[in-house]
Design a protein around this motif. Structure first.
Motif, PDB file in Angstrom:
ATOM      1  N   UNK A  65       0.868  -1.185   0.000  1.00 50.00           N
ATOM      2  CA  UNK A  65       0.000   0.000   0.000  1.00 50.00           C
ATOM      3  C   UNK A  65       0.896   1.223   0.000  1.00 50.00           C
ATOM      4  N   UNK A  66       0.604   2.170  -0.875  1.00 50.14           N
ATOM      5  CA  UNK A  66       1.377   3.406  -0.975  1.00 50.14           C
ATOM      6  C   UNK A  66       0.456   4.547  -0.537  1.00 50.14           C
ATOM      7  N   UNK A  82      -8.856  11.837   3.237  1.00 53.15           N
ATOM      8  CA  UNK A  82      -9.311  11.653   1.870  1.00 53.15           C
ATOM      9  C   UNK A  82      -8.860  12.713   0.889  1.00 53.15           C
ATOM     10  N   UNK A  83      -8.050  13.681   1.334  1.00 52.31           N
ATOM     11  CA  UNK A  83      -7.637  14.771   0.446  1.00 52.31           C
ATOM     12  C   UNK A  83      -6.486  14.365  -0.471  1.00 52.31           C
ATOM     13  N   UNK A  84      -5.671  13.412  -0.035  1.00 59.45           N
ATOM     14  CA  UNK A  84      -4.502  13.017  -0.817  1.00 59.45           C
ATOM     15  C   UNK A  84      -4.651  11.571  -1.277  1.00 59.45           C
ATOM     16  N   UNK A  85      -3.796  11.184  -2.195  1.00 61.90           N
ATOM     17  CA  UNK A  85      -3.947   9.873  -2.834  1.00 61.90           C
ATOM     18  C   UNK A  85      -3.395   8.739  -1.980  1.00 61.90           C
ATOM     19  N   UNK A  86      -4.073   7.597  -2.102  1.00 60.99           N
ATOM     20  CA  UNK A  86      -3.592   6.321  -1.588  1.00 60.99           C
ATOM     21  C   UNK A  86      -3.740   5.306  -2.716  1.00 60.99           C
ATOM     22  N   UNK A  87      -2.718   4.504  -2.945  1.00 60.00           N
ATOM     23  CA  UNK A  87      -2.766   3.485  -3.999  1.00 60.00           C
ATOM     24  C   UNK A  87      -2.552   2.137  -3.329  1.00 60.00           C
ATOM     25  N   UNK A  88      -3.550   1.263  -3.440  1.00 64.61           N
ATOM     26  CA  UNK A  88      -3.487  -0.039  -2.777  1.00 64.61           C
ATOM     27  C   UNK A  88      -3.118  -1.148  -3.764  1.00 64.61           C
ATOM     28  N   UNK A 103       1.167   9.906  -5.400  1.00 62.83           N
ATOM     29  CA  UNK A 103       0.903  10.429  -4.048  1.00 62.83           C
ATOM     30  C   UNK A 103       1.554  11.786  -3.853  1.00 62.83           C
ATOM     31  N   UNK A 104       2.781  11.942  -4.326  1.00 62.12           N
ATOM     32  CA  UNK A 104       3.466  13.232  -4.191  1.00 62.12           C
ATOM     33  C   UNK A 104       2.739  14.324  -4.968  1.00 62.12           C
ATOM     34  N   UNK A 105       2.235  13.966  -6.144  1.00 57.88           N
ATOM     35  CA  UNK A 105       1.543  14.960  -6.961  1.00 57.88           C
ATOM     36  C   UNK A 105       0.231  15.406  -6.332  1.00 57.88           C
ATOM     37  N   UNK A 106      -0.364  14.569  -5.482  1.00 59.97           N
ATOM     38  CA  UNK A 106      -1.653  14.926  -4.879  1.00 59.97           C
ATOM     39  C   UNK A 106      -1.536  16.064  -3.875  1.00 59.97           C
ATOM     40  N   UNK A 107      -0.312  16.459  -3.535  1.00 54.60           N
ATOM     41  CA  UNK A 107      -0.134  17.596  -2.623  1.00 54.60           C
ATOM     42  C   UNK A 107      -0.697  18.881  -3.198  1.00 54.60           C
ATOM     43  N   UNK A 108      -0.783  18.953  -4.505  1.00 53.86           N
ATOM     44  CA  UNK A 108      -1.250  20.187  -5.145  1.00 53.86           C
ATOM     45  C   UNK A 108      -2.655  20.052  -5.719  1.00 53.86           C
ATOM     46  N   UNK A 122       4.940  16.881   1.065  1.00 56.11           N
ATOM     47  CA  UNK A 122       4.393  15.535   1.035  1.00 56.11           C
ATOM     48  C   UNK A 122       5.464  14.461   1.171  1.00 56.11           C
ATOM     49  N   UNK A 123       5.343  13.675   2.242  1.00 57.61           N
ATOM     50  CA  UNK A 123       6.087  12.441   2.352  1.00 57.61           C
ATOM     51  C   UNK A 123       5.232  11.292   1.837  1.00 57.61           C
ATOM     52  N   UNK A 124       5.807  10.104   1.722  1.00 52.48           N
ATOM     53  CA  UNK A 124       5.074   8.942   1.218  1.00 52.48           C
ATOM     54  C   UNK A 124       5.424   7.730   2.078  1.00 52.48           C
ATOM     55  N   UNK A 125       4.384   6.960   2.437  1.00 51.83           N
ATOM     56  CA  UNK A 125       4.556   5.733   3.216  1.00 51.83           C
ATOM     57  C   UNK A 125       4.293   4.536   2.314  1.00 51.83           C
ATOM     58  N   UNK A 126       5.153   3.536   2.413  1.00 53.89           N
ATOM     59  CA  UNK A 126       4.959   2.274   1.696  1.00 53.89           C
ATOM     60  C   UNK A 126       4.913   1.167   2.746  1.00 53.89           C
TER      61      UNK A 126
END
Length: 999
Positions: A65-66, A82-88, A103-108, A122-126
């Motif tokens: 999950x990203x 729910x404002x930023x992206x999650x990719x499962x 996910x990084x692009x969803x910051x804007x 924006x950081x990203x968790x994997x």
């Protein structure tokens, strides 16, 4: 290394890795079962593809999950859910890198920008995917009701996204303590120090995994903890047209002012700070066998139908069943009943003389508040603020106001169906001697000949009215004399008015003419159909037109003292700024009086020890600003985000913001304690008590118990409270009533029969059609002539907007509150207590406000699409008031009257006694007119006889009776008076007396 393993992440890294990653790291450190993973810090610009793929391989590859992890995300003040992206369910290196970029692009994205504008890092968790058999969300407090002792869970088969995305039906239930999730919720709430929104999943082996945990940001702050049975807190601020949070100093001094005001009346009402709002503790009154019978009609009169419905619900709650308890000790001596009666009847007999005495008393207060005090020391100023004089001319101010209220309240009861619907409102329109109306018309006079609002000379206006402001009872709010921008904004609105017939002075004069004509018509009808009571009613209405406009004078005079206290406090703030204890003079408004006094002692110590002063840490020169420019409460000096100070994270939850993250509880890093027990600087505005002979504060948290606070501590405390205040300023909904467990009582009321209709109260008769203008701040409002003003609440600082409004719609209020009173006097229709009006109605919609019919209708293409129903134009609460009579409560005035603000404005038994005499009088008049005496409050065989003799006298000479010729009015007490003196119904009046006294 650029990549962080989640096991190495803590709250200290939140500014680098983001909120989600920081929370997951804390969960792992606490031993919770969390899927393993890594995070990419927010500061990384170019993807370190090699490091990412290596970290992915260490996870064992396979599905991951990203998730986004913004530095502003999952914070106490803003979740960004729910404002930023999650990719499962991401498989393979290439898909992983693409998901991270997404996910990084969803910051804007537009959603986040609309949610809270500002730069987002924006950081990203994997993380390794959990093969979920069932997943869901656990709320450690009930988000629907606010109850802190309930946990709510929603779940569905499959991955958690099915629940979070709302794409499937879910199982929703309240947990019991036997459920394993209950223990999880308790642990996580203790870890983060505030109620949590927890995503979880159960895999095929039955193992429970925690996917993330973040604060529930929608909860209204909880009341302070209490022992014993549940308690009921009623919101008092809306009576003053103030739903925004008070500053800590404003809250502290309001408590003192209320206490000083009620003490001479023998009343005690505890005011509780919840979310910076004024809540009154009505628990003892609700459980009092006598007082509880009077609360529903009291709520109808002073607080409106929403509060009335809440109290009715609580009275049926077995947890608030009546019981015997110790008699409450009264705070002071009651004023003599004879003095109250003489004051009221004297004002009715000679209104001009009474008005002259009131004006003289107000002028004395004004003069005493503008004396030059430049030579005073800080200690002198603090003493003056603490010991502000509340005794100058109370009789001269109180009794003419009470007389005017009684004169306007009694006629509807006396006339019954003789008066047509809305007729009494018309008679009481265009009322002279109202200082707020005079202020608005003075502003119109300036606008009428102005070419540019920025060039208008406001010297004379501010000399007279500069001590006022919106939310003016909070001395932490700048006065117009300090910041005239709201006045110039009001001028700009007035200058848009071009129709001479809609000019405010013409409208007011027209309302006065209509009132006089209606009085003549009503008088002829009343004397014909009810000769005795009709004469008295018309006499009282004439007196009301000469006295009722004075109701604003008491508050107007009190504001001089509040402005004086503010001047003294700002002078103290200047001293503390010079000593580097504070960063700006108005920072003192974010301390309490006790804290300001202790800070002053610290400043004295620093000034006598230059080395200590240097060590205390002077504020940065870059923080300095023009100290002559006041800052609005809550305005921050830098990038204070929803998480805390300068972007730092805190586990403050709804109660406060801390300077650093961790399991330190909801109070934050500056957890200030007195020796022997904790107190806090978060949700409560207090720090506890001074410790030691020198009164120096002691601190926990970063300082350790027993260490004194230094200058930097006060600056940090102020910054945290400003951030908290900013968050609360953004809150659009404030509960009418709360239970001690945090339950919003309205949220548990039975659903209305028509869920599509909103209910309220018509408070000013008339009908108008216009475009909606939803306004949250009068200082920045743009109101075109003829628009319908829709807002949460109003106070006198809003009334310049009424000058061009076609109608008024509010979410809170009472019929005799400031806004509806001014609306009636301008002759514009008003509908109050409409829940959700500012959300249901949108700027630009065409609406018809028909107060007489009790509706607010939104119209499109000539067809009604929404009807907001209101109770009958408030002649008001007659049924409940009559029930009070049947229950035997000593009514403060004849019930069932429009605008029944009554002699209980004087509080307790005084109001009960004056009202009881009025009941005797009305009972006799009923008998004289041939009616049934037992219809009238206070009627018994003896009162009928007494009132009957009075009635004969009034019928012969109303003026002489009002002057005191009616011996029955001035003599003896109603049978129920002793109960009031014993602490029962008198205290029921006390709850309303707080609201009235502030008026």
């Amino acid at each position: 290394m650029t990549i962080f393993d989640l096991r190495d992440v803590s709250a200290d890294l939140v500014d680098r890795v983001g909120g989600k990653a920081a929370n997951l790291g804390e969960l792992l450190r606490a031993g919770e079962r969390v899927p393993p993973g890594f995070c990419l810090p927010a500061e990384v610009t170019d993807l370190p593809k090699g490091q990412i793929i290596a970290a992915y391989d260490r996870l064992g590859g396979g599905p991951v999950a990203v998730r986004s992890s913004a530095t502003v995300e999952d914070a106490p003040g803003a979740s960004y859910a729910g404002m930023f992206d999650t990719v499962l369910d991401v498989h393979g290196p290439e898909a992983l890198l693409a998901a991270i970029e997404a996910c990084r692009a969803s910051a804007s994205n537009a959603h986040a920008a609309a949610y809270a504008p500002g730069e987002i890092h924006m950081g990203v968790v994997v993380q390794r995917m959990v093969p979920a058999e069932r997943a869901g969300v656990l709320f450690t407090a009930n988000p629907l009701t606010g109850c802190r002792t309930e946990m709510l869970v929603e779940s569905a088969p499959g991955p958690g996204s099915t629940v979070v995305d709302g794409h499937t039906d879910v199982d929703r239930h309240v947990l019991t303590s036997a459920d394993p999730l209950w223990a999880v919720g308790q642990r996580l709430q203790a870890l983060f120090g505030s109620p949590q929104d927890v995503e979880w999943a159960v895999d095929e082996h039955g193992e429970l995994w925690i996917l993330q945990s973040r604060p529930i940001t929608t909860l209204f702050p909880a009341p302070p903890p209490t022992d014993g049975p549940p308690r009921l807190y009623l919101e008092f601020g809306h009576v003053q047209g103030m739903l925004q949070p008070a500053t800590p100093m404003g809250m502290d001094t309001l408590r003192q002012l209320i206490k000083a005001m009620l003490a001479p009346l023998g009343l005690r009402v505890e005011i509780i700070d919840i979310g910076g709002r004024l809540y009154g503790d009505l628990s003892d009154l609700v459980r009092d066998p006598v007082a509880r019978r009077r609360l529903i009609p009291l709520m109808a009169v002073d607080f409106g139908p929403r509060a009335q419905a809440v109290v009715r619900h609580v009275l049926d709650d077995p947890r608030f069943a009546p019981g015997k308890g110790p008699k409450k000790k009264r705070e002071g001596n009651l004023p003599p009943i004879g003095r109250a009666v003489r004051g009221v009847l004297g004002a009715l007999a000679d209104p001009e003389k009474a008005r002259a005495r009131l004006d003289a008393a107000v002028e004395r207060i004004r003069l005493s508040s503008v004396s030059d005090a430049g030579h005073l020391t800080t200690a002198d100023r603090l003493r003056l603020v603490r010991d502000h004089d509340q005794t100058d001319g109370p009789d001269a101010i109180i009794w003419p106001i009470v007389a005017g209220m009684l004169a306007g309240a009694l006629p509807p009861r006396l006339l019954g169906d003789v008066a047509q619907p809305g007729e009494i409102h018309t008679v009481l329109g265009g009322m002279p001697h109202n200082v707020t109306i005079e202020m608005d018309l003075a502003l119109w006079a300036l606008a009428r000949d102005a070419a540019d609002p920025e060039t208008v000379d406001l010297t004379g206006f501010l000399a007279r009215y500069g001590h006022r402001a919106a939310a003016e009872v909070d001395l932490g709010v700048p006065r117009w004399s300090e910041d005239p921008a709201p006045v110039r904004a009001a001028l700009a609105n007035l200058m848009r008015l071009t129709d001479p017939e809609q000019a405010p002075d013409h409208r007011f004069a027209r309302a006065a003419e209509q009132a006089e004509a209606a009085l003549v018509t009503l008088g002829a009808r009343a004397r014909r159909r009810r000769p005795v009571r009709g004469r008295l009613a018309i006499f009282l209405l004439n007196r009301a037109r000469r006295l009722a406009g004075l109701r604003e004078a008491g508050k107007f005079a009190g504001l001089y003292r509040i402005a004086e206290m503010r001047r003294h406090l700002l002078a103290i703030g200047t001293d503390l700024t010079n000593a580097a204890v504070l960063s700006h003079p108005d920072d003192i408004m974010f301390l309490t009086l006790d804290e300001a006094e202790t800070a002053a002692r610290l400043a004295d110590r620093l000034s006598s020890d230059p080395l200590n002063a240097d060590a205390s840490g002077h504020h940065d020169a870059n923080e300095s600003r023009d100290t002559n420019q006041p800052r609005r409460p809550g305005e921050s000096r830098g990038a204070v985000g929803p998480d805390g100070v300068d972007g730092s994270r805190g586990a403050g939850g709804p109660h406060g913001v801390s300077g650093s993250r961790g399991p330190g509880g909801p109070q934050g890093i500056v957890e200030l304690r007195k020796s022997g027990g904790p107190d806090f600087a978060g949700g409560s505005h207090r720090l506890g008590e001074p410790h030691g002979a020198d009164g120096r504060w002691v601190a926990g948290g970063s300082h350790g118990v027993g260490e004194p606070l230094e200058a930097g501590d006060y600056r940090q405390l102020v910054a945290e409270r400003r951030a908290e205040h900013e968050r609360e300023l953004r809150r659009r909904s404030v509960p009418v009533a709360l239970l001690s467990d945090g339950t919003d009582v309205e949220a548990v009321l039975p659903a209305a029969h028509d869920p599509g209709a909103l209910r309220g109260v018509g408070a000013s008769a008339g009908r108008a059609t216009g475009r909606v203008r939803v306004v949250h701040d009068p200082a920045t409002a743009h109101l075109e002539p003829g628009e319908v003003l829709v807002t949460a609440t109003t106070d006198p600082g809003w009334t310049p907007l009424f000058l061009t409004a076609a109608a008024l719609v509010t979410e809170t209020g009472a019929v005799m509150a400031h806004g509806p009173t001014v609306a009636r006097e301008y002759g514009i229709p008003a509908v109050i207590c409409v829940p959700g009006a500012t959300e249901r109605l949108r700027t630009g919609q065409l609406v018809t406000v028909d107060a007489a019919a009790g509706t607010v209708t939104v119209v499109t293409d000539g067809a009604s699409i929404v009807t907001i129903e209101t109770d009958a134009v408030a002649e008001e609460a007659g049924t409940d008031a009559d029930r009070e009579v049947a229950d035997g409560g000593a009514s403060s005035v004849v019930p069932g009257a429009t605008g029944d603000r009554s002699a209980a404005a004087a509080g307790g038994s005084v109001g009960a006694d004056v009202g009881a005499h009025a009941g005797r009088l009305a009972a006799g008049l009923e008998a004289a007119d041939g009616g049934a005496a037992d219809e009238v409050a206070g009627a018994d065989e003896r009162s009928t006889g007494t009132g009957g003799s009075v009635a004969a006298e009034v019928g012969a000479d109303p003026g002489r009776a009002a002057a005191g010729g009616a011996a029955g009015v001035g003599a003896g007490a109603a049978d129920k008076r002793s109960a009031g003196a014993a602490g029962g119904p008198g205290d029921a009046d006390g709850a309303g007396a707080v609201a009235r006294g502030l008026s």
